[in-house]
Write an enzyme that holds these catalytic residues in place. Structure first.
Site, mmCIF file in Angstrom:
data_model
loop_
_atom_site.group_PDB
_atom_site.id
_atom_site.type_symbol
_atom_site.label_atom_id
_atom_site.label_comp_id
_atom_site.label_asym_id
_atom_site.label_seq_id
_atom_site.Cartn_x
_atom_site.Cartn_y
_atom_site.Cartn_z
ATOM 1 N N CYS A 34 6.142 10.065 43.849
ATOM 2 C CA CYS A 34 5.751 9.129 44.904
ATOM 3 C C CYS A 34 4.622 8.257 44.363
ATOM 4 C CB CYS A 34 5.279 9.896 46.128
ATOM 5 S SG CYS A 34 4.434 8.819 47.294
ATOM 6 N N GLU A 49 11.991 4.722 32.399
ATOM 7 C CA GLU A 49 12.891 4.058 33.349
ATOM 8 C C GLU A 49 12.429 4.222 34.797
ATOM 9 O OE1 GLU A 49 16.911 5.342 32.544
ATOM 10 O OE2 GLU A 49 17.101 3.924 30.901
ATOM 11 N N GLU A 74 16.679 2.201 23.851
ATOM 12 C CA GLU A 74 17.755 3.204 23.873
ATOM 13 C C GLU A 74 19.108 2.519 23.898
ATOM 14 O OE1 GLU A 74 17.717 5.857 27.224
ATOM 15 O OE2 GLU A 74 15.551 6.122 27.146
HETATM 16 C C1 GAL Z 1 18.577 6.790 29.978
HETATM 17 C C2 GAL Z 1 17.340 7.662 29.983
HETATM 18 C C3 GAL Z 1 17.393 8.716 28.897
HETATM 19 C C4 GAL Z 1 18.726 9.399 28.875
HETATM 20 C C5 GAL Z 1 19.805 8.353 28.745
HETATM 21 C C6 GAL Z 1 21.207 8.909 28.677
HETATM 22 O O1 GAL Z 1 18.756 6.136 31.174
HETATM 23 O O2 GAL Z 1 16.184 6.881 29.810
HETATM 24 O O3 GAL Z 1 16.353 9.632 29.086
HETATM 25 O O4 GAL Z 1 18.891 10.145 30.023
HETATM 26 O O5 GAL Z 1 19.761 7.493 29.862
HETATM 27 O O6 GAL Z 1 22.148 7.887 28.521
#
Ligand code: GAL
Length: 723
Positions: A122, A164, A334
């Site tokens: 929160c 995220e 990522e």
């Molecule tokens: C992203 C997240 C990661 C992992 C990944 C899997 O959204 O930041 O920690 O969960 O997805 O695709």
């Protein structure tokens, strides 16, 4: 300069960062050494550590224990790896959620959550706002003291706050703080009532204390009043809650950033964003947004294309993220080495596809290529998600081999790539979170409208022509763009109106669409002839808006003087979904009309010039500025023709290619350097492309001559160093 962060990341490492999320704490130590060996083989030079380790770092409220992380850091250092250090605050420890339930969110329908998952704190919790920044600060202090951060050649090259950020809380404390936020915004309850036009459905508030959150138990009601499901009773109310909560989340980020900066004033700090993500206005997170070192020091984001998404859908998100970072290079924080397990179908990336997607990212401005994750999880909810090292634990998997091959190529090409910057866009596309929210909260005029699809409609056609696009905010300086497209720019502020006016009066050419310039920031329609703020400049009055089922197209009939180049060679252009019925001013040129319905023959595409060229001409081909108004959502053929009109005479550089081949440029940072042209086959199957420039293909070392036919393998790329 905002490009400085990447200059610093580069000089500390000397190349493109290649690696990603590494979670050795989920594995016995015996595996770590093997990881290091395999990383070397795959040319991995970076790891992102500690993304979800809070519970290990702080076993209880008064105890911190960084010993395991220290061992991991030491091992990475010994192996020459650079580190992006996460603060670990994206998932909370069980002791914390138990001892301080105020950190847990209350859901949209009033459920008070307990310990669960991640990314669910929160944002007004005093406990969270104390303990999360404290952890970030302690980590930064610790690693500065150890000599692992804070110096130009430190292994820790950047900080990654939380993970995220997403979602909302609807608890009573958030409601109370929302009321304080509203008091600060409006001053008096009368002003708030006026802003929200609260007399609607007896919502008149007589005191701030009467205001709750627009949750599922309130005005966001999912049932039983279906009329407003997912929509707003009072637009201003729902919008303000979005703004309020997003600002609280940003505030939490800023507290963690400040804590890191106290220990290391030179630290580069970011958080991983998610592209066309609806919850928060990422433009508020821009570097130095408030002129005080706030926001992200560079944009980083996580790219997870869905099954069957085309290159344009993916590149729009890359370009949006670059735009949030004021067009500077960004970090691909990522991507999946192969399949992601959280989508309905865990499709594996086809041979060559991961590399292809990586080049797409680099071509659109990524200066770092990273993955989630380095080693596939052996259990838990991500066990079916790919890792660079698959569950076999060897270098034998296709995924590993492809990652290793890409690592080798990036290592080789790093200097050439980093000597370039993202190319400057010739056309700008305006993206506006407030308009997105305002439209999504509106009941009508159509349930078929999807703001991101509207962006894609226009972006896809520019992408097909290989035109360089910048995605921008409505208040960014637009003067450099040959054309600006503002799809469904629904909400206007005075600053936006002034900016668009000055762009057009300075010779710019602007395209507006249905649902543009309709409401103020409180979602109150402008009263007068639509589009009120730009009524004079746009040269049309929108009297009515017809909405038809998406399966009911209306033909678009282009006038013979319209500068459409494709007439007769391709399919019939149509309008769809929304049909504004407009009256054109006498000076306004009608470029296309509707071909059916009771408004047959009335204007569907218009242009109002804001100037004349030297010989007094006001036609489009002379390149003059003004506003084009597209009164409907054109289909593919219609979009192509509208773009023809929009770009007529504007000298925009287009490059022809197979629709599945994209051609994107990065420009030399230094005038004596070389531009790079990425010719990318974005799909399965071999294709050819005509080399747009002469130079050297960096991947093969072979010379390429302009006009030469290039053979592109399935998902293959040619990178021409222009010389
Ligand atoms: C992203 C997240 C990661 C992992 C990944 C899997 O959204 O930041 O920690 O969960 O997805 O695709």
């Amino acid at each position: 300069m905002a490009s400085q962060p990447f200059a610093r990341l580069r000089s500390s490492h000397g190349g493109i960062l290649y690696g990603g999320d590494y979670n050795p704490e989920q594995w016995p130590q015996s595996v770590w050494k093997e990881d290091m060996r395999l990383f070397k083989e795959a040319h991995i030079n970076e790891v992102t550590l500690n993304v979800f380790s809070w519970a290990l770092l702080q076993p209880s409220e008064d105890t911190y224990d960084f010993s395991m992380l220290d061992r991991i850091v030491d091992l990475c250092k010994e192996n020459g790896l650079k580190i992006v250090m996460a603060t670990g605050t994206g998932a909370m420890p069980p002791w914390l959620t138990k001892a301080h339930p105020d950190v847990n969110r209350v859901g949209y329908n009033g459920e008070h959550f307990r310990h669960s998952g991640r990314e669910n704190f929160c944002a007004t919790s005093p406990t969270f706002l104390t303990l999360a920044p404290r952890l970030a600060g302690k980590l930064a202090e610790h690693y500065v003291q150890r000599g692992d951060a804070g110096k130009p050649d430190s292994p820790i090259v950047a900080w990654h706050v939380s993970n995220e950020y997403s979602g909302f809380c609807w608890c009573d404390r958030c409601a109370a703080q929302f009321r304080e936020w509203l008091k600060a915004r409006y001053g008096t309850i009368e002003k708030l009532d006026e802003a929200w036009n609260a007399n609607m459905w007896s919502h008149t508030y007589h005191s701030f204390d009467e205001i709750d959150t627009p949750s599922g138990l309130g005005d966001g009601m999912p049932t039983p009043n279906q009329y407003v499901t997912g929509h707003a009773v009072l637009g201003g109310y729902s919008l303000d809650y979005r703004r309020f909560y997003g600002q609280q989340v940003l505030h939490e980020y800023e507290l963690e950033k400040a804590a890191i900066r106290r220990a290391d004033p030179t630290a580069l700090v970011t958080t991983n964003m998610m592209g066309t993500f609806n919850d928060y206005d990422y433009l508020d997170w821009r570097t130095d947004h408030a002129g005080a070192g706030t926001g992200v020091d560079f944009v980083s984001w996580d790219s997870y294309p869905g099954l069957g998404e085309d290159a344009a859908a993916i590149d729009l998100r890359h370009d949006l993220m670059r735009g949030v970072g004021t067009q500077k290079p960004w970090m691909l924080m990522e991507q999946a080495p192969s399949n992601q397990n959280w989508m309905p179908y865990c499709y594996v990336k086809r041979p060559g596809q991961m590399e292809e997607l990586s080049w797409q990212a680099v071509a659109h401005g990524a200066d770092a290529v990273q993955f989630f994750q380095m080693r596939q999880a052996r259990s838990g909810c991500e066990k079916f998600h790919s890792g660079i090292i698959s569950i076999d634990g060897t270098d034998q998997s296709r995924t590993f081999k492809e990652c290793a091959a890409l690592g080798g190529k990036l290592e080789k090409l790093s200097a050439d790539i980093l000597a370039t910057v993202p190319q400057a866009g010739q056309v700008a596309l305006i993206f506006d979170w407030n308009s997105w929210w305002g439209l999504q909260f509106s009941v009508g005029p159509t349930s078929a409208l999807d703001y991101v699809h509207e962006m894609q409609r226009w972006y896809r056609e520019l992408h097909r022509r290989n035109i360089a696009v910048d995605v921008v905010s409505a208040t960014d300086d637009l003067s450099q763009y040959r054309a600006v497209i503002a799809p469904c720019l629904y909400m206007f502020t005075d600053a936006m109106t002034a900016n668009l006016r000055s762009y057009v009066s300075g010779g710019g050419r602007l395209l507006l669409t249905p649902m543009s310039a309709l409401a103020d920031q409180n979602d109150e329609l402008f009263v007068g002839q639509t589009p009120v703020p730009l009524r004079k400049e746009v040269g049309v009055w929108v009297e009515e808006t017809d909405s038809l089922a998406p399966s009911t197209p209306v033909p678009l009939v282009f006038a013979s003087h319209a500068p459409v180049t494709n007439t007769g060679t391709a399919s019939q252009p149509n309008g769809n979904m929304l049909f504004n019925i407009v009256h054109a001013d006498p000076r306004t040129q009608v470029l296309a009309t509707y071909g059916s319905q009771f408004y047959k023959g009335t204007p569907a595409l218009t242009f109002a010039a804001s100037e004349k060229d030297e010989s007094g001409r006001t036609d489009l081909a002379a390149g003059i500025g003004g506003i084009m108004y597209c009164a409907t959502m054109p289909d593919e053929a219609g979009t192509r023709d509208v773009i023809d009109c929009l770009l007529a005479g504007r000298h925009v550089r287009e490059v022809e290619s197979d629709p599945l081949v994209e051609i994107t440029r990065r420009t030399a940072a230094d005038p004596s350097g070389h531009d790079l042209v990425f010719v990318i086959n974005t799909a399965e199957g071999a294709r050819t492309a005509v080399a747009p420039e002469s130079g050297v293909d960096l991947l093969t070392g072979q010379r390429v001559s302009q006009g030469q036919e290039l053979e592109l393998a399935s998902f293959g790329t040619v990178i021409i160093s222009v010389q």
